[in-house]
Design a protein around this motif. Structure first.
Motif, PDB file in Angstrom:
ATOM      1  N   MET A  53      -9.615   3.330   1.064  1.00 27.25           N
ATOM      2  CA  MET A  53      -8.636   4.051   0.253  1.00 27.25           C
ATOM      3  C   MET A  53      -9.220   4.426  -1.094  1.00 27.25           C
ATOM      4  N   ARG A  54      -9.965   3.493  -1.672  1.00 25.51           N
ATOM      5  CA  ARG A  54     -10.607   3.796  -2.953  1.00 25.51           C
ATOM      6  C   ARG A  54     -11.594   4.932  -2.801  1.00 25.51           C
ATOM      7  N   ARG A  55     -12.374   4.837  -1.734  1.00 23.87           N
ATOM      8  CA  ARG A  55     -13.377   5.859  -1.498  1.00 23.87           C
ATOM      9  C   ARG A  55     -12.719   7.226  -1.356  1.00 23.87           C
ATOM     10  N   TYR A  56     -11.603   7.247  -0.626  1.00 29.24           N
ATOM     11  CA  TYR A  56     -10.853   8.485  -0.424  1.00 29.24           C
ATOM     12  C   TYR A  56     -10.426   9.085  -1.762  1.00 29.24           C
ATOM     13  N   MET A  57      -9.892   8.226  -2.626  1.00 26.63           N
ATOM     14  CA  MET A  57      -9.413   8.717  -3.917  1.00 26.63           C
ATOM     15  C   MET A  57     -10.583   9.182  -4.790  1.00 26.63           C
ATOM     16  N   GLU A  58     -11.699   8.445  -4.749  1.00 27.43           N
ATOM     17  CA  GLU A  58     -12.865   8.839  -5.528  1.00 27.43           C
ATOM     18  C   GLU A  58     -13.376  10.201  -5.064  1.00 27.43           C
ATOM     19  N   GLU A  59     -13.397  10.386  -3.746  1.00 27.77           N
ATOM     20  CA  GLU A  59     -13.930  11.639  -3.221  1.00 27.77           C
ATOM     21  C   GLU A  59     -13.059  12.814  -3.601  1.00 27.77           C
ATOM     22  N   PHE A  76       0.826  -1.199   0.000  1.00 29.44           N
ATOM     23  CA  PHE A  76       0.000   0.000   0.000  1.00 29.44           C
ATOM     24  C   PHE A  76       0.868   1.261   0.000  1.00 29.44           C
ATOM     25  N   ASP A  77       0.312   2.312  -0.591  1.00 27.40           N
ATOM     26  CA  ASP A  77       0.947   3.622  -0.547  1.00 27.40           C
ATOM     27  C   ASP A  77       0.741   4.199   0.857  1.00 27.40           C
ATOM     28  N   LYS A  78       1.823   4.371   1.586  1.00 29.50           N
ATOM     29  CA  LYS A  78       1.705   4.727   3.001  1.00 29.50           C
ATOM     30  C   LYS A  78       1.008   6.069   3.209  1.00 29.50           C
ATOM     31  N   ILE A 115      -2.256   6.575   5.567  1.00 24.68           N
ATOM     32  CA  ILE A 115      -2.302   7.447   6.750  1.00 24.68           C
ATOM     33  C   ILE A 115      -3.395   8.494   6.597  1.00 24.68           C
ATOM     34  N   LYS A 116      -3.500   9.037   5.386  1.00 29.09           N
ATOM     35  CA  LYS A 116      -4.532  10.062   5.179  1.00 29.09           C
ATOM     36  C   LYS A 116      -5.926   9.497   5.407  1.00 29.09           C
TER      37      LYS A 116
END
Lengths: 475, 121, 370
Positions: free
Chosen positions: A288-294, A262-264, A268-269
């Motif tokens: 993590m996917r949700r974070y990137m989508e948002e 995973f991208d650390k 962490i974010k």
């Protein structure tokens, strides 16, 4: 129309519709995965991993290996992990408050001393008791962290706080990695310019009955006993067909907890592993996917079909049942935490396809199957069943399932061909034939028990730490 | 002189074996780190030539293990040329480090050097 | 996939005439699936048979190729090559054999240099294997095309340069990569001229391969690099920054410093890293000026660079950062202070007795001791 026919019709057409959708998805996945697997293998022949190994530009990896009461094997396991080819790596072993002599063994075995390590608590965790390093320069890649018991997710979060490299590789301490596993794992992070690769998953294969010496696999064998062999088939199906197809669509939701990178920064974010679920591996990827989508940032979750990680599969119905029970709860909890995404176009493919697929075909499938079975029972009592139709339908489903399994075996043969004796292939096919009668009902029942346990709130928290770490999950 | 070669590339291994035998050496071959360690134990060679990236045990591990017991000369023959790897190897006590691609003739000359040292001892 | 197939078997009831009329076709479907299965089974067994058989054939043939290559490697008088290949003439008619020989030659070539490497090339020519490689080169299948490129390049077939150069901006990634590697292998830095018109991004992995291929420094490289730093393709800019750093082209300092204002954060990141290798007396001050506008990642890399190139002039700035609210920044700034001044100076800061600075200082102390 009478209420009886209504109910019967409802079940008939509802289940029929569901089945058609499910079967179509299977056909699609099987066919869709073939091309990408073939391309991967061809591409692989061009990749000179020695160039990669001898580069000084490799992305830094921190291997995080949580250990709980592993005193008997920890020295060997750590040695095996330290011997993996990779230049820019550190190994963080996290002793999750073991009750045995795990830490003491490590201290003696690797000549460790306690350092003054400042733990930057980016993720809040249970208390860290100490950070150890070795006096011996040969082991300068090793960091051992001693912490209070808090379960696997908490241990991994401590590891993330300690990790100094840009990427983390989470593994089960007792699994066996191929020598080039890290090189292969690191490559996807360097292959997609313009897109951020946030995570990369690897295949988990079953080590039961393989010849293992000094933490290395000498000879690959098909497991002799039924339960592990059944899982071998399951894993081939899941890893070679399912995950490959999902990763091609960039819709992969699950990276097995036994081996994933995973991208650390992103981890962490989004707050690290969630210790409130027993399915922390799946939950993290979804978050993590949700974070990137948002944030509308282009990203990718990649997946490598090469056999890189080997693990011991449960060899009794009892342990297997507990494992599946846990997977079920993990899936439901993850789906529940992220219910906002259900058919939410804001989340694109993730919200419209990946999430609903998991909801309908992973979460609901065992329930529908179970309910259907009960309905069948009652219909039979009331004499509502046309046995000819029933039996032919049953035969249809069975042969479809068998065909799917055989297709997976076929792909295994033409790709990695690890069980390359004709005898082994026949054994696998026999296993596939036996599956729907012995193994499958048990798996469904375990999933139902998982649902019941969750509803009864007799779930996870306390129990989780004692149970130790979840085994890799197949999708 | 009794020379042990540890190298996972079969062609490379056979080639080195062929050439060193032509030079009159007794050659023991091993295709992975574990085999190498076992054979070193049982045959106690006069010189060890080893790759780094091999299955089971890396050349550096072999070097470390050998140095704990003896001062048998070790030549590393590896594609890894990064400074930190080379330094680590010498820290472990290897005697020579050759990076691939390499010239077999050069290797032979280097081996001869160890042979003379061996004869003097 | 939780294989919930039998699930469906429940569906059963008839009552409605719908299903019963379908029964017949259902049975047909089952028969169809069973036939498919039998077919697949046969196919699996045949594949397995062929695969294992091919494996055995290759093993047998590889004994001959190995022998050929071994002899050739240590063959001092080169006339012998003719004799050698004539013995293998029978096999050379076999396509499997030729392919295997090429494969082994390419693999061996990567390991050897000097006379041995030349001899391998000679063997390739004697056996007329370049025809095979050219055929692959013009194939429409990407993997054959890429393989052809790799073979021609590894075997030093310079005549193919122009053909291959045209493929450096090919739409298939693998073909493109192999072509780029090949032209650099052929002609070093000038091979990199494809960067002038490259429209696809260079992945990090490809950059590693190119740098590996490039090997030693070219004296007049800086003119080329200067040109590519101005590329509109960001990955080309980053790649040239890496080259500038790797070969320590101090004369490029000002050009690299211009990249500190590049719109891409990624480019700025690499520019900062590059300046560490080719800094001059103004570099630190420039970086400090840039600092406040940057995001966390670039701030951290600036602090890291200052560890190596910072001077006492930057101490006030570093001390400010040492007391900032983020631990990563504090740690990085602390390390820089310890290196620019010394440990004692760091310990005499007013915050040094407070949490978490005491711990941070302890860690830095431990690191320096090592």
């Amino acid at each position: 129309m009478s209420w009886q026919t209504f109910i019967v019709d409802f079940f008939t057409y509802g289940i029929l519709l569901y089945s058609v959708a499910l079967l179509s998805s299977y056909v699609f996945i099987a066919l869709y995965s073939v091309g990408i697997t073939r391309d991967h293998l061809r591409k692989n022949t061009f990749t000179d991993y020695r160039i990669l190994a001898s580069s000084d530009q490799l992305p830094g990896l921190s291997i995080l290996a949580p250990a709980y009461n592993e005193g008997n094997t920890i020295i060997e396991n750590v040695r095996s992990l330290l011997s993996i080819h990779y230049n820019n790596v550190e190994l963080v072993v996290i002793n999750d408050g073991s009750k045995d002599d795990c830490l003491q063994k490590l201290i003696e075995g690797y000549n460790l001393y306690k350092t003054d390590h400042f733990v930057n608590e980016q993720l809040s965790t249970k208390k860290v008791r100490g950070v150890y390093r070795s006096h011996n320069p040969v082991y300068n890649k090793l960091i051992v962290v001693d912490k209070e018991n808090g379960g696997k997710a908490d241990a991994l979060n401590v590891g993330i706080n300690i990790a100094s490299k840009d990427y983390i590789v989470c593994i089960d301490v007792d699994c066996i990695l191929e020598q080039d596993a890290l090189l292969k794992m690191a490559l996807p992070f360097m292959e997609h310019p313009g897109k951020r690769v946030i995570a990369s998953g690897g295949v988990v294969r079953i080590v039961n009955d393989c010849v293992v010496k000094n933490g290395k696999i000498l000879k690959i064998n098909l497991p002799e006993s039924f339960i592990p062999r059944m899982q071998t088939l399951e894993y081939i199906r899941a890893f070679l067909l399912g995950r490959m197809a999902w990763s091609r669509m960039n819709g992969l939701l699950l990276i097995s907890g036994a081996f994933g990178a995973f991208d650390k920064e992103i981890v962490i974010k989004c707050g690290g592993y969630n210790h409130k679920t027993v399915g922390e591996d799946m939950e993290l990827v979804v978050r993590m996917r949700r974070y990137m989508e948002e944030r509308k940032e282009p990203y990718k979750v990649t997946y490598i079909p090469d056999p890189l990680c080997w693990t011991e599969a449960p060899n009794s119905f009892q342990i297997l049942g507990r494992q599946r029970n846990r997977w079920t709860r993990g899936t439901i909890e993850t789906l529940w935490f992220h219910r906002k995404m259900f058919f939410n176009p804001k989340y694109g493919f993730l919200g419209l396809v990946s999430y609903p697929y998991w909801f309908f075909f992973e979460f609901l499938a065992p329930i529908i199957e179970f309910v259907g079975f009960i309905a069948l029972f009652f219909f039979a009592i009331f004499g509502l069943i046309d046995w000819v139709v029933f039996l032919s339908l049953f035969a249809f489903i069975l042969s479809f399932g068998l065909l799917y399994s055989m297709f997976a075996i076929f792909i295994e043969v033409i790709t990695y061909n690890q069980y390359n004796r004709t005898r082994d292939i026949f054994k696998l096919i026999l296993t596939a034939i036996a599956e729907p009668f012995i193994f499958h009902p048990f798996v469904v029942w375990s999933a139902i028990k998982g649902n019941i346990d969750l509803v009864q709130k007799k779930n996870s928290w306390g129990e989780m730490t004692r149970q130790g770490f979840a085994k890799p999950k197949t999708s | 002189m009794k020379i042990l070669i540890a190298e996972d590339d079969l062609l490379m291994l056979k080639t080195l074996e062929y050439r060193l035998k032509k030079d009159g050496h007794e050659v023991i071959v091993s295709r992975d780190g574990m085999e190498a360690l076992e054979k070193i134990e049982e045959a106690s060679p006069d010189l060890i030539i080893t790759d780094i990236m091999m299955p089971y045990s890396s050349g550096l591990e072999i070097a470390g293990a050998v140095r704990q017991k003896s001062s048998t000369p070790i030549i590393i023959l590896s594609g890894m040329g990064q400074e930190n790897v080379v330094l680590e190897a010498f820290k472990l006590g290897v005697d020579d480090y050759i990076t691939k691609p390499f010239s077999p003739n050069e290797l032979i000359v280097r081996v001869r050097r160890f042979m003379f040292a061996n004869a003097v001892r | 996939m939780g294989h919930s197939l039998i699930t469906i078997s429940i569906q059963l009831p008839d009552a409605s005439s719908f299903l019963s009329s379908e029964t017949h076709s259902l049975i047909k479907a089952v028969i169809f699936l069973l036939a498919l299965m039998t077919g697949l089974l046969v196919y699996i067994l045949i594949s397995l048979l062929f695969k294992n058989r091919r494996e055995r054939l290759r093993k047998r043939l590889s004994r001959i190729t190995d022998l050929l290559i071994q002899r050739m490697l240590f063959n001092e008088d080169q006339e012998f090559a003719g004799n050698l290949t004539s013995g293998a003439g029978r096999f050379l008619k076999l396509k499997t054999f030729r392919n295997l020989l090429i494969e082994e030659l390419v693999r061996a070539k990567k390991n050897f240099s000097g006379v041995a490497a030349n001899n391998l090339q000679l063997l390739y020519q004697e056996c007329d294997l370049s025809n095979d490689s050219y055929q692959k080169l013009v194939s429409r299948r990407w993997y054959l095309k890429a393989m052809g490129i790799q073979e021609l390049a590894e075997m030093g077939q310079n005549k193919s340069f122009d053909l291959i150069f045209e493929l450096t901006n090919h739409s298939n990634e693998q073909v493109r990569m192999e072509a780029q590697n090949a032209v650099v292998k052929f002609s070093g830095l000038t091979g990199l001229n494809f960067l002038d018109f490259l429209t696809y991004p260079l992945s990090d992995w490809q950059q590693i391969q190119l740098i590996n291929q490039l090997g030693d420094v070219d004296q007049n490289a800086s003119d080329y690099i200067r040109k590519w730093i101005g590329s509109s393709n960001n990955s080309v800019v980053i790649f040239s920054l890496k080259l500038a750093a790797r070969y320590h082209h101090f004369e490029l300092h000002d050009r690299v410093a211009l990249c500190l204002t590049h719109p891409s954060e990624e480019v700025r990141y690499h520019a900062i890293k590059t300046l560490k290798e080719i800094f001059d007396e103004n570099t630190s001050a420039n970086l400090v000026k840039l600092y406040d506008a940057e995001g966390l990642r670039n701030q951290l890399v600036i602090l890291e660079v200052l560890q190596n190139i910072g001077t006492e002039k930057e101490l006030p700035f570093l001390e400010r950062e040492f007391t900032r609210d983020q631990n990563e920044i504090r740690l990085a700034a602390g390390r820089a202070i310890a290196r620019v001044a010394d440990m004692q100076y760091l310990e005499s800061r007013s915050v040094s007795t407070e949490y978490p600075w005491t711990e941070i200082i302890q860690q830095i102390k431990g690191e320096l001791r090592k």
